[in-house]
Scaffold this motif. Sequence first.
Motif, mmCIF file in Angstrom:
data_model
loop_
_atom_site.group_PDB
_atom_site.id
_atom_site.type_symbol
_atom_site.label_atom_id
_atom_site.label_comp_id
_atom_site.label_asym_id
_atom_site.label_seq_id
_atom_site.Cartn_x
_atom_site.Cartn_y
_atom_site.Cartn_z
ATOM 1 N N MET A 63 0.846 -1.160 0.000
ATOM 2 C CA MET A 63 0.000 0.000 0.000
ATOM 3 C C MET A 63 0.899 1.232 0.000
ATOM 4 S SD MET A 63 -2.649 1.433 2.879
ATOM 5 C CE MET A 63 -3.583 -0.049 2.950
ATOM 6 N N ILE A 64 0.504 2.227 -0.758
ATOM 7 C CA ILE A 64 1.276 3.472 -0.811
ATOM 8 C C ILE A 64 0.330 4.645 -0.540
ATOM 9 C CG2 ILE A 64 1.012 3.626 -3.306
ATOM 10 C CD1 ILE A 64 3.788 4.955 -3.395
ATOM 11 N N THR A 65 0.781 5.563 0.295
ATOM 12 C CA THR A 65 0.009 6.774 0.570
ATOM 13 C C THR A 65 0.926 7.977 0.394
ATOM 14 O OG1 THR A 65 0.499 6.796 2.943
ATOM 15 C CG2 THR A 65 -1.480 5.616 2.247
ATOM 16 N N GLY A 66 0.328 9.102 0.091
ATOM 17 C CA GLY A 66 1.097 10.325 -0.094
ATOM 18 C C GLY A 66 0.516 11.463 0.716
ATOM 19 N N SER A 67 1.378 12.412 1.059
ATOM 20 C CA SER A 67 0.956 13.575 1.835
ATOM 21 C C SER A 67 1.335 14.846 1.096
ATOM 22 C CB SER A 67 1.620 13.560 3.203
ATOM 23 O OG SER A 67 1.414 14.778 3.878
ATOM 24 N N ARG A 68 0.340 15.642 0.761
ATOM 25 C CA ARG A 68 0.599 16.913 0.081
ATOM 26 C C ARG A 68 1.319 17.874 1.023
ATOM 27 N NH1 ARG A 68 -1.498 19.586 -4.401
ATOM 28 N NH2 ARG A 68 -1.364 21.842 -4.241
ATOM 29 N N GLN A 69 0.811 18.008 2.251
ATOM 30 C CA GLN A 69 1.407 18.952 3.196
ATOM 31 C C GLN A 69 2.721 18.441 3.772
ATOM 32 O OE1 GLN A 69 -2.182 18.719 5.104
ATOM 33 N NE2 GLN A 69 -3.037 20.598 4.266
ATOM 34 N N GLY A 70 2.808 17.123 3.993
ATOM 35 C CA GLY A 70 4.039 16.553 4.542
ATOM 36 C C GLY A 70 5.099 16.297 3.487
ATOM 37 N N ARG A 71 4.704 16.415 2.210
ATOM 38 C CA ARG A 71 5.624 16.200 1.093
ATOM 39 C C ARG A 71 6.393 14.885 1.227
ATOM 40 N NH1 ARG A 71 7.201 21.154 -1.937
ATOM 41 N NH2 ARG A 71 5.586 22.640 -1.437
ATOM 42 N N SER A 72 5.619 13.800 1.388
ATOM 43 C CA SER A 72 6.253 12.502 1.585
ATOM 44 C C SER A 72 5.350 11.376 1.099
ATOM 45 C CB SER A 72 6.573 12.292 3.061
ATOM 46 O OG SER A 72 5.373 12.244 3.818
#
Length: 63
Positions: free
Chosen positions: A1-10
């Motif tokens: 599973m992969i998740t991304g964070s716009r604010q955390g830039r990660s």
Amino acid sequence: MITGSRQGRSLRIWEPETGTVQHIDLDVAVTCLAAAAAGSGSYFEAVVGHDQGALRLSVTAQR
């Protein structure tokens, strides 16, 4: 599973079989993600859309 964070830039990549979580710091804000298994399922390809374009990652399973 992969998740991304716009604010955390990660990105976070979770390996369900082992419980391992990889953290990948980016210099860009993630706007969208797509992932698909490749080969024999031992790795997957991820396309990360971000505020400056897109990048492609090949991620190998850790067993």
